[in-house]
Design an enzyme around this catalytic site. Structure first.
Site, PDB file in Angstrom:
ATOM      1  N   LYS A 227      -0.289   6.824  65.431  1.00 10.34           N
ATOM      2  CA  LYS A 227      -1.322   7.840  65.595  1.00 10.34           C
ATOM      3  C   LYS A 227      -2.213   7.440  66.758  1.00 10.34           C
ATOM      4  O   LYS A 227      -2.810   6.371  66.763  1.00 10.34           O
ATOM      5  CB  LYS A 227      -2.151   7.959  64.321  1.00 10.34           C
TER       6      LYS A 227
ATOM      7  N   LYS B  19       1.892  11.254  65.846  1.00  9.07           N
ATOM      8  CA  LYS B  19       0.829  12.240  65.999  1.00  9.07           C
ATOM      9  C   LYS B  19      -0.005  11.922  67.215  1.00  9.07           C
ATOM     10  O   LYS B  19      -0.373  10.746  67.373  1.00  9.07           O
ATOM     11  CB  LYS B  19      -0.040  12.178  64.743  1.00  9.07           C
TER      12      LYS B  19
END
Ligand code: PBG
Length: 328
Positions: free
Chosen positions: A194, A246
């Protein structure tokens, strides 16, 4: 002779027959915001078409998602009161846990109920973890809270817990706590790679984030690829059932590398800013928003993601299953 690849593109049937990637509603997960104290949905201005939900409207969304055959819903909670340690996250009466219960009661096992396992919506300083006396995010203390939070979420009805705070060791701590509580069936979807991304902008409005500063001491530097592979490996070693990358579109190289590397399915999160850009350009008539939404999600799948979290999930699933006509 001339090589003629166009032969396999000459009509819709042959194109569909040779398509290497297909989208199915079960591949898609809709992120949903449930806010405490609302009696009607509240639109999020930077994400046209997305709202914070009341418990009643949450139930309606859950029914629509089930009817469209989605893979799951990923729930985020927006509490009325925040504090330094994010108490609302572990409280069975906290808005996220109550929302999980409502969704699970509505859908049963017809789709997967997923919970964001992170403190940022619940802390008054807005960080994803608790702070030490010098104001730094305390990794190990935060993991203890994540473990309790995951157990509370599973007990509230989550099939899947999704630690998104990027603390070191979070997946292992959560797995141990779940197993210790007898919750061996609860799936861990790890936000393995992330990045500290500008594309999260609209999400901060969506959850009324109180963050000042940034998350760069725990989320990854967009410059780095090796670091992502290391993070992904660590999460798999710690017992992640699924790993996520992400954001999605600007990070498709990471999605592809993850899919080649790990023995577990890979998910990708098409985040709020990616959604908002498509919507904004479509509102101006600059692109065909429906087509761009479908194409972007298809391409995330082509890169290697089995599962895509996207704010377009419901409308795409309804188009794929014929519940809604494909507008043009
Ligand atoms: C943090 C979290 C974030 C998102 C999901 N979980 C953002 C952040 O780091 O501030 C972003 C999702 C999106 O932009 O759609 N727990």
């Amino acid at each position: 002779v001339i090589e003629r690849p166009r032969r396999l593109r000459q009509n819709p049937v042959v194109r569909e027959m040779v398509a290497e990637t297909r989208l199915h509603p079960r591949d898609l997960v809709l992120p949903v915001f449930v806010a405490e104290g609302l009696d009607a949905p509240r639109p999020i201005s930077s994400m046209p078409g997305v709202s914070q939900h009341s418990l009643a409207s949450l139930r309606t969304v859950a029914e629509q998602a089930r009817d469209a055959g989605l893979g799951g819903l990923m729930l985020f909670g927006v509490p009325q009161h925040k504090d330094a340690v994010g108490s609302g996250a572990t409280d069975p009466g906290g808005i996220l846990n109550v929302g999980l219960g409502v969704v699970r009661e509505t859908v049963g096992d017809d789709l997967l109920v997923m919970a964001d396992t992170c403190l940022d919506e619940f802390t008054d300083h807005g960080h994803c973890g608790v702070l030490d006396d010098r104001g730094r995010v305390d990794n190990d203390l935060t993991n203890e809270i994540y473990a309790a939070m995951a157990v509370a979420q599973a007990r509230a009805g989550a099939h899947v817990v999704a630690p998104s705070g990027m603390m070191d060791g979070q997946v292992g701590e959560i797995r141990t706590a779940l197993d210790g509580a007898g919750l061996t069936d609860t799936v861990v979807l790890a936000y393995a790679a992330k990045y500290a991304s500008a594309f999260y902008g609209p999400f901060r409005e969506a959850v009324q984030s109180s963050l000042e500063g940034d998350r760069r001491t725990y989320q990854q530097d967009p410059a780095n690829r090796l670091e992502a592979l290391r993070e992904i490996d660590l999460d798999v070693q710690q017992g992640a059932d699924l790993v996520m990358v992400k954001p999605a579109l600007a990070y498709l190289d990471i999605v592809a590398a993850a899919a080649e590397r790990v023995p577990v399915p890979v998910a990708a999160y098409q985040v709020s800013g990616e959604y908002a850009m498509v919507r904004a350009a479509a509102e101006r008539g600059w692109i065909d928003g429906d087509a761009a939404a479908m194409e972007s999600v298809l391409c995330i799948r082509r890169a290697g993601a089995s599962i895509v979290l996207t704010y377009f999930a419901l409308e795409l699933a309804e188009r794929l299953s014929g519940l809604r006509p494909a507008r043009h």
